[in-house]
Design an enzyme around this catalytic site. Sequence first.
Site, PDB file in Angstrom:
ATOM      1  N   GLU A  83      -6.455   2.516  -9.873  1.00 36.30           N
ATOM      2  CA  GLU A  83      -5.120   2.019 -10.228  1.00 36.30           C
ATOM      3  C   GLU A  83      -5.157   1.011 -11.377  1.00 36.30           C
ATOM      4  O   GLU A  83      -5.914   0.022 -11.321  1.00 36.30           O
ATOM      5  CB  GLU A  83      -4.445   1.380  -9.005  1.00 36.30           C
ATOM      6  CG  GLU A  83      -3.023   0.923  -9.272  1.00 36.30           C
ATOM      7  CD  GLU A  83      -2.308   0.445  -8.027  1.00 36.30           C
ATOM      8  OE1 GLU A  83      -1.355  -0.346  -8.161  1.00 36.30           O
ATOM      9  OE2 GLU A  83      -2.699   0.850  -6.926  1.00 36.30           O
TER      10      GLU A  83
ATOM     11  N   LYS B 256      -0.387  -4.024   1.031  1.00 37.37           N
ATOM     12  CA  LYS B 256      -1.027  -3.004   0.209  1.00 37.37           C
ATOM     13  C   LYS B 256      -1.640  -3.647  -1.032  1.00 37.37           C
ATOM     14  O   LYS B 256      -2.740  -3.284  -1.471  1.00 37.37           O
ATOM     15  CB  LYS B 256      -0.007  -1.929  -0.189  1.00 37.37           C
ATOM     16  CG  LYS B 256      -0.591  -0.754  -0.966  1.00 37.37           C
ATOM     17  CD  LYS B 256      -0.550  -0.949  -2.474  1.00 37.37           C
ATOM     18  CE  LYS B 256      -1.148   0.252  -3.210  1.00 37.37           C
ATOM     19  NZ  LYS B 256      -1.221   0.033  -4.670  1.00 37.37           N
TER      20      LYS B 256
ATOM     21  N   HIS C 262       2.053  -4.504 -15.382  1.00 35.71           N
ATOM     22  CA  HIS C 262       1.507  -3.247 -14.865  1.00 35.71           C
ATOM     23  C   HIS C 262       1.674  -2.109 -15.873  1.00 35.71           C
ATOM     24  O   HIS C 262       0.747  -1.333 -16.101  1.00 35.71           O
ATOM     25  CB  HIS C 262       2.185  -2.879 -13.547  1.00 35.71           C
ATOM     26  CG  HIS C 262       1.728  -1.556 -13.004  1.00 35.71           C
ATOM     27  ND1 HIS C 262       0.490  -1.388 -12.413  1.00 35.71           N
ATOM     28  CD2 HIS C 262       2.331  -0.345 -12.974  1.00 35.71           C
ATOM     29  CE1 HIS C 262       0.358  -0.129 -12.039  1.00 35.71           C
ATOM     30  NE2 HIS C 262       1.450   0.524 -12.370  1.00 35.71           N
TER      31      HIS C 262
ATOM     32  N   ASP D  77     -17.099   1.105   4.334  1.00 36.60           N
ATOM     33  CA  ASP D  77     -16.116   2.070   4.813  1.00 36.60           C
ATOM     34  C   ASP D  77     -14.704   1.501   4.665  1.00 36.60           C
ATOM     35  O   ASP D  77     -14.242   0.742   5.514  1.00 36.60           O
ATOM     36  CB  ASP D  77     -16.412   2.395   6.285  1.00 36.60           C
ATOM     37  CG  ASP D  77     -15.527   3.490   6.843  1.00 36.60           C
ATOM     38  OD1 ASP D  77     -14.505   3.812   6.225  1.00 36.60           O
ATOM     39  OD2 ASP D  77     -15.848   4.010   7.933  1.00 36.60           O
TER      40      ASP D  77
END
Length: 432
Positions: free
Chosen positions: A85, A274, A387, A290
């Site tokens: 991202e 998130k 962004h 993991d």
Amino acid sequence: MSKSISGFSKLSKSEKIDWIVSTYLSNSDIAKNTIKQYFNTDKKLQQLHDEFIENTISNYYLPLGVAPNFLINGITYAVPMAIEESSVVAAASKAAKFWMDRGGFKTTVISTTKIGQVHFMYEGAVDDLRLFFNSIKTKLIEDSKPITKNMEMRGGGIIDIELRDKTENIEGYYQLHATFETLDAMGANFINSCLEQFAKTFKAEAEDTLDSPVEVIMSILSNYVPDCLVRAEVSCEIEALSEGDIDPEAFAKRFVQAVSIAEVEPHRAVTHNKGIMNGIDAVVLATGNDFRAIEAGVHAYASKDGKYKSLTHAKVEDGIFSFWMEVPLALGTVGGLTSLHPLVKVSLDILGKPKATELMQIVAVAGLAQNFAALRSLTTTGIQEGHMKMHLMNILNQFDANSREKEAIVNHFKTHTVTHSAVVEAINKLRA
């Protein structure tokens, strides 16, 4: 053509590719070339990657970046991050630099206990089961000695085993609830091996002692580790938050309010958390851990009070701005991919070959930094300005822009707002 196949796993890698391409992909030549383009030319290294999982046909790349200037407990780190991202690494780097000049991040490992459970059914008298468990508990641990011997030599092992009555939830349902210390190993294989031995001993002894049979349903570790916990925090005087034309008091107030909203509104909390996981997952991936287990455990922890909430917290008190997070992170720096994947080894070397507790702190800080950067943008310029500028190169690559076009358009958007449509318009205008 039938799309089912028997014996796929027994095919060679080349045969697997041929079948996939001919069965599912319309442009077989381009598809096959794309798959093979990502092979590693070093055959030994490619074989290593092929054997990580089953039915491999190629490698799937993620960019590995580095966010420098993380000052954590007085030590400066460059933090490796593997993620697809745009703006995540840049945001983490910016937050790290911001807090380096204000004392850096402080971290504390609160606890490192991990959990595993043997789930079983029993229809007899609960008092008989309790007496039996108390009599057999020492043997459960003793029979596991061949598994725990090496871990115990390093200072870890089984901490405790409890019998838990869950019959209020499911009739006849009980657990052997075990806690473990696995030191620098994530410990999944170790814990699961111990649990399966517990189950074997428990069931065998129950047959000779209890009137009602024990039916073991499953033996498995839990990825919910609320007692494998690390705290990360930053703080400074409100005046020190000043940067550019940002009013520090207004910024601190809006920042605290933004966190408060995520503490009470689940729709906002999910996106808020998130963003934290953008930082956490990227370091977890880069260090061969993991990320699915971490995600599951962290989000369960965010719901521990019966409602999904923000993982981070903020306050202003006596002129001091404070921002902090406590998060469960069961990580390892030995075993698994940490000793196999060459880039994982490099990532751990960049971090100074940390112990698991040190990696917990670094990962938590990456999450806190990411959240700080996101909230700082949201409460000042808005999230899209930064962004979209980072995303600009992705848009240009979608249109196969050459180096001259990229340079011209990047310069154009230094003084213009980046949107997908605006970039398309600029490309078309340039090419016309």
